[in-house]
Design an enzyme around this catalytic site. Structure first.
Site, PDB file in Angstrom:
ATOM      1  N   THR A  36       0.577  -1.484  -0.001  1.00 39.81           N
ATOM      2  CA  THR A  36       0.147  -0.513  -0.012  1.00 39.81           C
ATOM      3  C   THR A  36       0.805   0.912   0.299  1.00 39.81           C
ATOM      4  OG1 THR A  36      -1.712  -1.537   1.153  1.00 39.81           O
ATOM      5  CG2 THR A  36      -1.596   0.968   0.977  1.00 39.81           C
ATOM      6  N   ASP A  58       8.117  -8.956  -4.903  1.00 42.76           N
ATOM      7  CA  ASP A  58       7.385  -9.983  -2.881  1.00 42.76           C
ATOM      8  C   ASP A  58       6.673 -11.027  -4.522  1.00 42.76           C
ATOM      9  OD1 ASP A  58       5.808 -11.557  -1.588  1.00 42.76           O
ATOM     10  OD2 ASP A  58       5.487  -9.575  -0.300  1.00 42.76           O
TER      11      ASP A  58
END
Length: 332
Positions: A36, A58
């Site tokens: 985010t 990731d």
């Protein structure tokens, strides 16, 4: 006196306004909201930069979920933006799993087989992951994005990503020093595989080009005018401990870090009664916020709220990203 200096601006405005930055890493412990924050930073950068790329390293690939759009291993324009692009790479993948676009030359004679490259680097332990990053960086540099934001995996992967230029430089240096001895063997090897257009000189040139790019990237990573790291944490013991460890490791690696985001904070109105759980959590986070203030008095510390709804989709990220620029204040 240093003690009389005012506290640093509690926002990421310093990064957004620093036009010289080329690489911005966003990382921290799992579950603290790195995606985010990195997506929000990329959105703010897209307002002032010509072109912005956000790369997820990731394996969970959360930026697809954050923007509610499927991304791949090749830069793709984010819906709702003209100059923001995103891509996802698997840090556990080797060269063999990269798409063909990474290995294309101007013609067939310059095209180097992924298989040949894979065989060459298999003799260098630990370099496969680094070479995968290296090919990605070569592609990205060739596209000339104004700035690249990395949404990194939890700390261990992140530190390997930061160190990959040194690993590749060391490994390719060994190969290039041996290239005269290897040339006849490589020629026989590619001939056996039926790749007449690929010879030892072609492979050597490929490695030379790679080393030149990676050397440049390594220099840029160590330059605070071009590279910085943003640590994301929450106001809890384990997250703060991990953040301090990360800051120390980054300092050892020579990577600039002077911004910390404290995410998922409760902003309670002390004049009204709150539930006992909220009051307890608020008390705990106040304790760790005091520690953060003491530990990182020379850092920009940005405080972000815990929201009732998840931040998902371009419009939601655009709205949330404003908190990176203007310190959050709860509504009256």
């Amino acid at each position: 006196m240093v003690d009389n200096l005012p506290p640093l601006e509690p926002s990421l405005q310093n990064l957004v306004e620093q036009e010289s930055l080329k690489w911005i890493f966003v990382g921290g412990k799992g579950g603290v909201g790195k995606t985010t924050c990195s997506s929000s930073l990329a959105v703010q950068l897209s307002k002032v930069r010509e072109s912005v790329l956000i790369i997820s390293t990731d394996p969970a690939h959360n930026i697809s979920d954050a923007f509610d759009q499927k991304f791949t291993k090749v830069p793709t324009k984010v819906n709702g933006f003209d100059n923001l692009f995103a891509m996802e790479i698997d840090p556990n993948a080797g060269l063999g799993e990269l798409p063909d676009e990474y290995f294309e030359g101007e013609n067939e004679a310059l095209r180097v087989s992924k298989g040949v490259m894979q065989e060459m680097i298999n003799a260098l332990p630990g370099i496969d992951e680094a070479m995968s990053y290296a090919e990605v960086m070569k592609l990205v540099k060739g596209m000339n994005f104004s700035v690249v934001v990395f949404d990194t995996a939890p700390t261990g992967h992140t530190l390997r990503l930061i160190a990959f230029p040194q690993v590749v430089e060391k490994g390719l240096g060994k190969l290039l020093r041996l290239k005269m001895k290897l040339a006849p063997l490589l020629s026989q090897f590619v001939s056996m595989l039926g790749m007449a257009d690929v010879n030892a000189d072609t492979l050597s040139q490929k490695l030379d080009d790679m080393l030149r790019v990676i050397t440049q990237v390594n220099e840029q990573f160590k330059n605070p005018d071009q590279t910085t790291f943003v640590c994301v944490c929450i106001a809890e013991f384990f997250s703060l401990y991990e953040t301090e460890r990360l800051v120390q490791e980054l300092t050892k690696c020579g990577i600039d870090v002077h911004n910390i985001i404290v995410n998922q904070l409760l902003f309670l109105d002390k004049s009204h009664n709150s539930c006992s759980m909220c009051a307890s959590r608020f008390k705990i986070q106040e304790k760790y916020l005091d520690q953060i203030a003491d530990l990182y008095e020379d850092f920009h510390v940005t405080k972000l709220p815990l929201l009732e709804k998840e931040v998902r989709g371009p419009e939601s990220i655009k709205s949330f990203s404003e908190n990176l620029m203007i310190p959050y204040k709860p509504k009256e």
